[in-house]
Motif scaffolding. Structure first.
Motif, PDB file in Angstrom:
ATOM      1  N   GLN A  44       0.620  -1.298  -0.113  1.00  0.00           N
ATOM      2  CA  GLN A  44      -0.344  -0.267   0.270  1.00  0.00           C
ATOM      3  C   GLN A  44       1.202   1.215   0.296  1.00  0.00           C
ATOM      4  O   GLN A  44       2.116   1.258   0.188  1.00  0.00           O
ATOM      5  CB  GLN A  44      -0.966  -0.101   1.075  1.00  0.00           C
ATOM      6  N   ARG A  45      -0.175   2.266  -0.527  1.00  0.00           N
ATOM      7  CA  ARG A  45       1.088   3.442  -0.525  1.00  0.00           C
ATOM      8  C   ARG A  45       1.464   3.780   1.637  1.00  0.00           C
ATOM      9  O   ARG A  45       1.244   4.230   2.214  1.00  0.00           O
ATOM     10  CB  ARG A  45       0.060   4.422  -1.061  1.00  0.00           C
ATOM     11  N   VAL A  46       2.823   4.664   0.601  1.00  0.00           N
ATOM     12  CA  VAL A  46       3.767   5.129   2.246  1.00  0.00           C
ATOM     13  C   VAL A  46       3.514   6.055   1.956  1.00  0.00           C
ATOM     14  O   VAL A  46       3.644   7.068   1.393  1.00  0.00           O
ATOM     15  CB  VAL A  46       5.103   4.454   2.251  1.00  0.00           C
ATOM     16  N   ALA A  47       3.153   7.248   2.936  1.00  0.00           N
ATOM     17  CA  ALA A  47       3.408   8.574   2.998  1.00  0.00           C
ATOM     18  C   ALA A  47       4.323   9.066   3.949  1.00  0.00           C
ATOM     19  O   ALA A  47       4.683  10.061   3.166  1.00  0.00           O
ATOM     20  CB  ALA A  47       2.092   9.149   3.861  1.00  0.00           C
ATOM     21  N   GLU A  48       4.972   8.372   4.864  1.00  0.00           N
ATOM     22  CA  GLU A  48       5.988   8.964   6.204  1.00  0.00           C
ATOM     23  C   GLU A  48       7.107   7.680   6.256  1.00  0.00           C
ATOM     24  O   GLU A  48       6.116   6.425   6.747  1.00  0.00           O
ATOM     25  CB  GLU A  48       6.013   9.903   6.760  1.00  0.00           C
ATOM     26  N   THR A  49       8.537   8.034   5.923  1.00  0.00           N
ATOM     27  CA  THR A  49       9.002   7.052   7.506  1.00  0.00           C
ATOM     28  C   THR A  49       9.414   7.269   7.972  1.00  0.00           C
ATOM     29  O   THR A  49      10.481   8.934   7.869  1.00  0.00           O
ATOM     30  CB  THR A  49       9.897   5.865   6.030  1.00  0.00           C
ATOM     31  N   TRP A  50       9.877   6.937   9.630  1.00  0.00           N
ATOM     32  CA  TRP A  50      10.536   7.918  10.540  1.00  0.00           C
ATOM     33  C   TRP A  50      10.890   6.570  11.212  1.00  0.00           C
ATOM     34  O   TRP A  50      11.336   6.105  12.149  1.00  0.00           O
ATOM     35  CB  TRP A  50       8.977   8.125  11.726  1.00  0.00           C
ATOM     36  N   ALA A  51      12.297   6.649  10.240  1.00  0.00           N
ATOM     37  CA  ALA A  51      13.083   5.770  10.325  1.00  0.00           C
ATOM     38  C   ALA A  51      14.390   5.702  12.061  1.00  0.00           C
ATOM     39  O   ALA A  51      14.062   4.730  12.755  1.00  0.00           O
ATOM     40  CB  ALA A  51      14.286   6.093  10.253  1.00  0.00           C
ATOM     41  N   PHE A  52      14.000   6.555  12.735  1.00  0.00           N
ATOM     42  CA  PHE A  52      14.551   6.668  14.218  1.00  0.00           C
ATOM     43  C   PHE A  52      14.472   7.682  15.350  1.00  0.00           C
ATOM     44  O   PHE A  52      14.835   8.341  15.889  1.00  0.00           O
ATOM     45  CB  PHE A  52      16.631   7.147  14.184  1.00  0.00           C
ATOM     46  N   PHE A  53      12.704   7.905  14.958  1.00  0.00           N
ATOM     47  CA  PHE A  53      12.133   8.330  15.853  1.00  0.00           C
ATOM     48  C   PHE A  53      11.938   7.648  16.910  1.00  0.00           C
ATOM     49  O   PHE A  53      12.361   6.603  16.786  1.00  0.00           O
ATOM     50  CB  PHE A  53      10.313   8.284  15.291  1.00  0.00           C
ATOM     51  N   SER A  54      12.150   8.490  18.563  1.00  0.00           N
ATOM     52  CA  SER A  54      11.962   8.371  19.636  1.00  0.00           C
ATOM     53  C   SER A  54      11.302   8.863  20.507  1.00  0.00           C
ATOM     54  O   SER A  54      10.823   7.966  21.129  1.00  0.00           O
ATOM     55  CB  SER A  54      13.978   8.627  20.342  1.00  0.00           C
ATOM     56  N   GLY A  55       9.960   9.210  20.146  1.00  0.00           N
ATOM     57  CA  GLY A  55       9.352   9.681  20.761  1.00  0.00           C
ATOM     58  C   GLY A  55       8.587   8.569  21.518  1.00  0.00           C
ATOM     59  O   GLY A  55       8.399   7.095  20.337  1.00  0.00           O
ATOM     60  N   PRO A  56       7.580   9.302  22.054  1.00  0.00           N
ATOM     61  CA  PRO A  56       7.004   8.036  22.700  1.00  0.00           C
ATOM     62  C   PRO A  56       5.496   7.513  21.551  1.00  0.00           C
ATOM     63  O   PRO A  56       4.794   6.045  22.704  1.00  0.00           O
ATOM     64  CB  PRO A  56       6.104   8.436  23.749  1.00  0.00           C
ATOM     65  N   GLN A  57       4.996   7.969  20.945  1.00  0.00           N
ATOM     66  CA  GLN A  57       3.743   7.865  20.194  1.00  0.00           C
ATOM     67  C   GLN A  57       3.901   6.767  18.846  1.00  0.00           C
ATOM     68  O   GLN A  57       3.489   6.011  18.928  1.00  0.00           O
ATOM     69  CB  GLN A  57       3.875   9.453  19.227  1.00  0.00           C
ATOM     70  N   ARG A  58       5.117   6.993  18.730  1.00  0.00           N
ATOM     71  CA  ARG A  58       5.807   5.662  17.845  1.00  0.00           C
ATOM     72  C   ARG A  58       7.172   5.450  17.508  1.00  0.00           C
ATOM     73  O   ARG A  58       7.985   5.620  16.720  1.00  0.00           O
ATOM     74  CB  ARG A  58       4.869   5.804  16.479  1.00  0.00           C
TER      75      ARG A  58
END
Length: 453
Positions: A44-58
């Motif tokens: 499916q389509r991918v809007a964004e990648t957050w490779a090294f995000f460390s926040g508690p949301q995701r």
């Protein structure tokens, strides 16, 4: 987060001894293009990648971690030394100061609306002292027209399939108008396929009204085409819209989250299936507070219980708050634009067809610096390894191998590609890094400038 028993903490700490990779950390939104989908081989389509995000949301999950399901949040909270003194954010619980997104709005034309243009204000007769009120009125006119259009169509759009056909047609119309600077010349007959014949003329008039109001809104702003060798700086709370994304700002006011300052870098992408597209590489602070005042391209959605609805709630009161938060100072386009410049690294050695480019690195932009290592063919570059901040390595073309070296030896070579970025902890037990490529490649290095001593 994991249940941090001593042995788990020890295992997490061991991760900081070398480069770190994470599992895919993606979002799927209505505006997503097809470039990241093709690059990642996603169903499916991918809007964004957050490779090294460390926040508690995701938080991104660390790939192959011996510590089990360890995430970047676990790493940052349990081993804060991985960030280094410049990579930790004292305003955000000593979180990771920045992370890097890949965004894919590639179904839309490659341009952005950014900030207020002094020439646009004069041309449209807007006064700086009443600009906030003027913008709030225009945005509410846009929303009222959308709500009137939705009411005309609601009875005809009685299924998800019908709604999806309509939103696709509406999006094509909005893109056509945006490319023509919302001049109102796009075809409006298509709306007749989604409403009763007696209401078609009224629906077409609402489309004309939308185009007219949006021309007045974006006429106040800078229209900037995305181009190679150019970066756009968006300091909170600048009004902005990336191609098909909504007109939005990141608040910078008491009671709100800390500002989400960001940078946009346009990159053309060659995908494994042979297709080409484009993405935006977006380094940004690790806050994620965004307010939206309008959605020009994808305002509608389907709800199985409620039917046709809006993706975002907008009201006169929310718009008044929105414009009070925005930066209403007209500024020249040079305030936002930066040109990539060749640079030399006297402390390192570069050979073959490798060359360094300075994308953003200046005292007036303290949030993060971005350099790019470009390989026009085979080449290599060896540079000292900073321990002031963590580093994110993101390739947008080709493959780049890197090796870490120090007094005690070398770390096994690692490879960075568009689908495999790397995170370098600040406390790595190495002193230098050597990059190599056998063919054309582009590698972005994102980190933070050390604070003045």
């Amino acid at each position: 987060c994991l249940d941090h028993h001593p042995e788990v903490i020890t295992a997490i700490a061991a991760l900081a001894a070398g480069p770190i990779r994470t599992e895919p950390n993606v979002t799927h939104d209505a505006w997503a293009g097809r470039t990241l989908q093709a690059l990642l081989g996603s169903p499916q389509r991918v809007a964004e990648t957050w490779a090294f995000f460390s926040g508690p949301q995701r938080p991104a999950r660390i790939a192959g971690a011996a510590a089990g399901n360890a995430t970047m949040e676990d790493l940052v909270t349990q081993v804060p030394d991985v960030l280094g003194p410049a990579g930790a954010d004292p305003d955000n619980h000593h979180q990771k100061y920045f992370f890097v997104k890949f965004l894919d709005p590639s179904d839309f034309p490659p341009f952005a609306y950014v900030g207020f243009n002094p020439d646009g204000l004069r041309a449209l007769g807007a006064r700086p002292d009443t600009l906030r009120h003027h913008v709030a009125e225009l945005l509410w006119e846009d929303r009222r027209a959308l709500e009137s259009l939705a009411e005309l169509l609601r009875s005809s759009l009685s299924s998800r399939a019908a709604c999806e056909r309509f939103t696709s047609s509406y999006q094509r119309w909005a893109i056509e108008e945006a490319v023509a600077d919302w001049a109102g010349r796009g075809s409006r007959e298509w709306i007749g396929d989604f409403t009763a014949p007696a209401l078609a003329a009224r629906a077409q008039a609402l489309l004309a009204r939308l185009a007219h109001d949006r021309r007045r809104i974006v006429g106040l702003m800078h229209g900037i085409e995305f181009r190679p060798d150019q970066a756009i700086l968006i300091a909170a709370p600048t009004l902005h819209a990336i191609a098909g994304l909504s007109l939005q700002l990141h608040p910078n006011a008491p009671g709100n989250f800390h500002p989400k300052d960001e940078l946009w870098i346009y990159k053309e992408i060659r995908c494994p299936d042979g297709s080409t597209g484009w993405i935006l590489v977006e380094p940004q602070r690790t806050f994620d507070k965004t307010d939206s005042g309008a959605d020009f391209f994808t305002p509608f959605a389907w709800d199985d219980r409620l039917g046709l609805r809006f993706r975002k709630a907008i009201s006169p009161s929310s718009l008044e708050q929105f414009v009070q938060l925005m930066d209403a100072t007209p500024r020249p386009v040079s305030h936002y634009l930066r040109q990539a410049r060749p640079m030399s690294l006297p402390e390192g050695a570069t050979q073959g067809q490798a060359r360094w480019v300075r994308v953003v690195e200046e005292p007036d932009w303290p949030h993060f610096l971005v350099r790019e290592l470009r390989f026009d063919g085979p080449g290599e570059s060896a540079v000292p390894l900073t321990h002031e901040s963590c580093i994110e390595l993101h390739a947008t073309q080709g493959r780049v191998e890197f090796t870490l070296t120090g007094r005690s030896g070398a770390h096994a070579p690692c490879e960075v590609s568009p689908t495999h970025p790397a995170f370098l902890p600040a406390n790595l037990p190495f002193d230098a890094i050597r990059y190599r490529a056998a063919e054309p490649a582009q590698l972005l290095l994102v980190t933070r400038r050390p604070a003045p001593r």
